[in-house]
Design an enzyme around this catalytic site. Structure first.
Site, PDB file in Angstrom:
ATOM      1  N   GLU A 242      -7.340   5.606 -11.106  1.00 26.98           N
ATOM      2  CA  GLU A 242      -6.691   6.558 -11.792  1.00 26.98           C
ATOM      3  C   GLU A 242      -6.058   6.019 -12.892  1.00 26.98           C
ATOM      4  O   GLU A 242      -5.692   6.833 -13.924  1.00 26.98           O
ATOM      5  CB  GLU A 242      -5.427   7.147 -10.757  1.00 26.98           C
TER       6      GLU A 242
ATOM      7  N   TYR B 150       1.271  10.471 -11.046  1.00 28.53           N
ATOM      8  CA  TYR B 150       0.837   9.271 -10.121  1.00 28.53           C
ATOM      9  C   TYR B 150       0.427   8.251 -10.848  1.00 28.53           C
ATOM     10  O   TYR B 150       0.809   7.038 -10.643  1.00 28.53           O
ATOM     11  CB  TYR B 150      -0.222   9.841  -9.036  1.00 28.53           C
TER      12      TYR B 150
ATOM     13  N   THR C 156      -5.021   1.072  -9.055  1.00 24.40           N
ATOM     14  CA  THR C 156      -6.118   2.399  -8.762  1.00 24.40           C
ATOM     15  C   THR C 156      -6.839   2.747  -9.851  1.00 24.40           C
ATOM     16  O   THR C 156      -6.338   2.636 -11.215  1.00 24.40           O
ATOM     17  CB  THR C 156      -5.514   3.720  -8.266  1.00 24.40           C
TER      18      THR C 156
ATOM     19  N   LEU D 146       0.832  -1.399   0.009  1.00 25.96           N
ATOM     20  CA  LEU D 146       0.022   0.071  -0.128  1.00 25.96           C
ATOM     21  C   LEU D 146       0.828   1.255  -0.092  1.00 25.96           C
ATOM     22  O   LEU D 146       0.292   2.387  -0.221  1.00 25.96           O
ATOM     23  CB  LEU D 146      -0.897   0.041   1.102  1.00 25.96           C
TER      24      LEU D 146
ATOM     25  N   LYS E 185       1.842   4.454 -11.156  1.00 24.44           N
ATOM     26  CA  LYS E 185       0.719   3.321 -10.960  1.00 24.44           C
ATOM     27  C   LYS E 185       0.645   2.296 -11.986  1.00 24.44           C
ATOM     28  O   LYS E 185       0.448   0.957 -11.796  1.00 24.44           O
ATOM     29  CB  LYS E 185      -0.566   3.739 -10.179  1.00 24.44           C
TER      30      LYS E 185
HETATM   31  O1  G4F Z   1     -10.012  13.322  -3.517  1.00 29.11           O
HETATM   32  P1  G4F Z   1      -9.086  13.452  -4.747  1.00 29.11           P
HETATM   33  O2  G4F Z   1      -7.797  14.118  -4.364  1.00 29.11           O
HETATM   34  O3  G4F Z   1      -8.824  12.048  -5.046  1.00 29.11           O
HETATM   35  P2  G4F Z   1      -8.309  11.554  -6.546  1.00 29.11           P
HETATM   36  O4  G4F Z   1      -7.482  12.535  -7.138  1.00 29.11           O
HETATM   37  O5  G4F Z   1      -9.512  10.631  -7.291  1.00 29.11           O
HETATM   38  O6  G4F Z   1      -7.190  10.333  -6.044  1.00 29.11           O
HETATM   39  C1  G4F Z   1      -7.661   9.435  -5.001  1.00 29.11           C
HETATM   40  O7  G4F Z   1      -8.192   8.495  -5.535  1.00 29.11           O
HETATM   41  C2  G4F Z   1      -7.557   7.451  -6.278  1.00 29.11           C
HETATM   42  C3  G4F Z   1      -8.559   6.336  -6.659  1.00 29.11           C
HETATM   43  O8  G4F Z   1      -9.414   6.516  -7.848  1.00 29.11           O
HETATM   44  C4  G4F Z   1      -6.447   6.941  -5.638  1.00 29.11           C
HETATM   45  F1  G4F Z   1      -5.630   6.303  -6.553  1.00 29.11           F
HETATM   46  C5  G4F Z   1      -5.627   8.184  -5.258  1.00 29.11           C
HETATM   47  O9  G4F Z   1      -4.294   7.801  -4.497  1.00 29.11           O
HETATM   48  C6  G4F Z   1      -6.358   9.026  -4.304  1.00 29.11           C
HETATM   49  O10 G4F Z   1      -6.493   8.218  -3.154  1.00 29.11           O
HETATM   50  O11 G4F Z   1      -9.766  14.181  -5.564  1.00 29.11           O
HETATM   51  C7  G4F Z   1     -10.921  13.795  -6.346  1.00 29.11           C
HETATM   52  C8  G4F Z   1     -11.724  14.826  -7.038  1.00 29.11           C
HETATM   53  C9  G4F Z   1     -10.682  15.103  -8.322  1.00 29.11           C
HETATM   54  O12 G4F Z   1     -11.175  15.370  -9.342  1.00 29.11           O
HETATM   55  C10 G4F Z   1     -10.294  16.642  -7.986  1.00 29.11           C
HETATM   56  O13 G4F Z   1      -9.882  17.634  -8.893  1.00 29.11           O
HETATM   57  O14 G4F Z   1     -12.162  16.089  -6.502  1.00 29.11           O
HETATM   58  C11 G4F Z   1     -11.635  17.152  -7.226  1.00 29.11           C
HETATM   59  N1  G4F Z   1     -11.286  18.280  -6.409  1.00 29.11           N
HETATM   60  C12 G4F Z   1     -12.133  19.407  -6.591  1.00 29.11           C
HETATM   61  N2  G4F Z   1     -11.601  20.214  -5.679  1.00 29.11           N
HETATM   62  C13 G4F Z   1     -10.305  18.386  -5.370  1.00 29.11           C
HETATM   63  C14 G4F Z   1     -10.566  19.743  -4.780  1.00 29.11           C
HETATM   64  N3  G4F Z   1      -9.727  17.416  -4.959  1.00 29.11           N
HETATM   65  C15 G4F Z   1      -8.836  18.029  -3.620  1.00 29.11           C
HETATM   66  N4  G4F Z   1      -7.946  16.906  -3.264  1.00 29.11           N
HETATM   67  N5  G4F Z   1      -8.750  19.036  -3.383  1.00 29.11           N
HETATM   68  C16 G4F Z   1      -9.899  19.782  -3.596  1.00 29.11           C
HETATM   69  O15 G4F Z   1     -10.040  21.127  -3.276  1.00 29.11           O
END
Ligand code: G4F
Length: 347
Positions: free
Chosen positions: A97, A119, A95, A48, A123
């Site tokens: 992703e 990332y 993932t 992990l 992966k």
């Molecule tokens: O919560 P996120 O940062 O997760 P993301 O990028 O989907 O990745 C996570 O899940 C993956 C599994 O699919 C893992 F592999 C990875 O390690 C991680 O755990 O963002 C989710 C979504 C994105 O589209 C991002 O652009 O939310 C959108 N978002 C909008 N505003 C935001 C924000 N993300 C973050 N972190 N912060 C914001 O303010």
């Protein structure tokens, strides 16, 4: 005799839940340290350990490639070189992703990959090197292609936790506004507690294989925010577009607010909501150079072959996170009132 498991990334969200789950099953659990593979002779390795923040991977691409890509190779090579391939099973944390610019909806184990971040590219190497070691050397190595999974101990800069923490701070008067990136992206969100069970089931199969682990439901970030606030009786309405989109408080269910947040906080929150109903704004600093707009997994294979069925739905997940963050922030609020400093976390 008790089985032994080795978990890289044991201090992360998934590592913590998985360690707890396996210990309850009677496992002896080790967290990763140098040379530990030889010493602990694990029956199962859960890889992990990773730099798991997609946005951050654009800032530290080389570190990400090393940890998430080459790190996987190191584990596989250690098992092969130590002659442990017949006794040690390997779980690789792959993932959703990997699907990035999705080629098909919903995504299955057969959907082609199109990674959209350093990332995801790292992966991708981890995924294929796992498949390659399975095919080339006969390792019992499997990929869990996990869609987003969250919990009260999710890192504070991932979107779900950022929202539930901010909500708690806002209702307690500790924060005025929640600044967000892309509100329109869609994710298939589940609870990490359910997802670690899938990791375990994958390693109990006689034949190694790759599995999509998802709920089969996708939700916009905007809707995740709306539902989080609704959990405490606050109705949010979004208006405007792109960078000018905002979320404002349009009503408060006082009974629900009192039940979830506490009567003591209602009057001050009502005053704040009247003075400034705007609680969500967009800050383009949170946009990503390349975005993954839509993820939706098809969990049919894991349901049929592993018998994996998640217990939490999205509202159950949000309730768990909101309840936990309200408690946490109340504690922080008391600390502050007592003159101690507390910290906030930003992406
Ligand atoms: O919560 P996120 O940062 O997760 P993301 O990028 O989907 O990745 C996570 O899940 C993956 C599994 O699919 C893992 F592999 C990875 O390690 C991680 O755990 O963002 C989710 C979504 C994105 O589209 C991002 O652009 O939310 C959108 N978002 C909008 N505003 C935001 C924000 N993300 C973050 N972190 N912060 C914001 O303010």
């Amino acid at each position: 005799m008790a089985k032994t498991a080795l978990i890289t990334g044991i201090t992360g969200q998934d590592g913590a839940y998985l360690a707890e789950f396996l210990i309850k099953k009677g496992y002896l659990v080790h967290g990763i340290k140098r040379r530990i593979i030889q010493e602990s002779k694990p029956d199962e390795i859960y890889n992990l350990g990773a730099m798991s923040h997609v946005k951050v991977s654009f800032d530290v691409p080389e570190y990400t490639a090393n940890t998430d890509g080459i790190g996987t190779l190191r584990i596989l090579e250690a098992v092969r070189l130590l002659g442990m391939k017949d006794n040690t099973r390997i779980y690789q944390a792959s993932t959703s992703e990997l699907y990035g610019l999705v080629q098909e909806v919903p995504q299955t184990e057969k959907t082609p990959f199109y990674p959209r971040s350093p990332y995801a590219v790292a992966k991708l190497y981890g995924y294929w090197i796992t498949v390659n070691y399975r095919e080339a050397y006969g390792l019992h190595a499997s990929n869990g292609i996990l869609f987003n999974h969250e919990s009260p101990i999710r890192g504070e800069t991932f979107v779900s936790r950022k929202v539930t923490r901010a909500l708690a701070r806002i209702v307690l008067g500790m924060q005025e506004t929640l600044f967000m990136g892309n509100l329109s992206s869609k994710r298939d969100w589940g609870h990490a507690k359910d997802y670690v069970k899938a990791m375990y089931l994958i390693l109990q199969q006689a034949i190694p294989d790759d599995y999509v682990i998802a709920t089969g439901i996708t939700t916009e970030v905007r809707e995740f925010i709306r539902r989080s606030f609704a959990m405490t009786g606050i109705e949010i309405t979004f208006s405007g577009e792109g960078e000018n989109e905002t979320g404002t408080i349009t009503s408060i269910d006082e009974t629900l607010f009192n039940e979830k947040v506490g009567k003591d906080h209602l009057e001050s929150f009502k005053i704040r909501a009247k003075k400034n109903p705007l609680v969500v704004k967009v800050d383009p600093a949170y946009y990503r150079p390349t975005e993954v707009d839509l993820l939706l997994g098809d969990p049919t294979k894991s349901r049929v072959k592993l018998g994996w069925i998640p217990e939490y739905d999205l509202d159950g997940l949000i309730l768990d996170m909101v309840t936990s963050d309200l408690l946490l922030m109340k504690r922080e609020s008391y600390l502050r009132k007592g003159g101690f400093s507390t910290y906030n976390y930003f992406e």
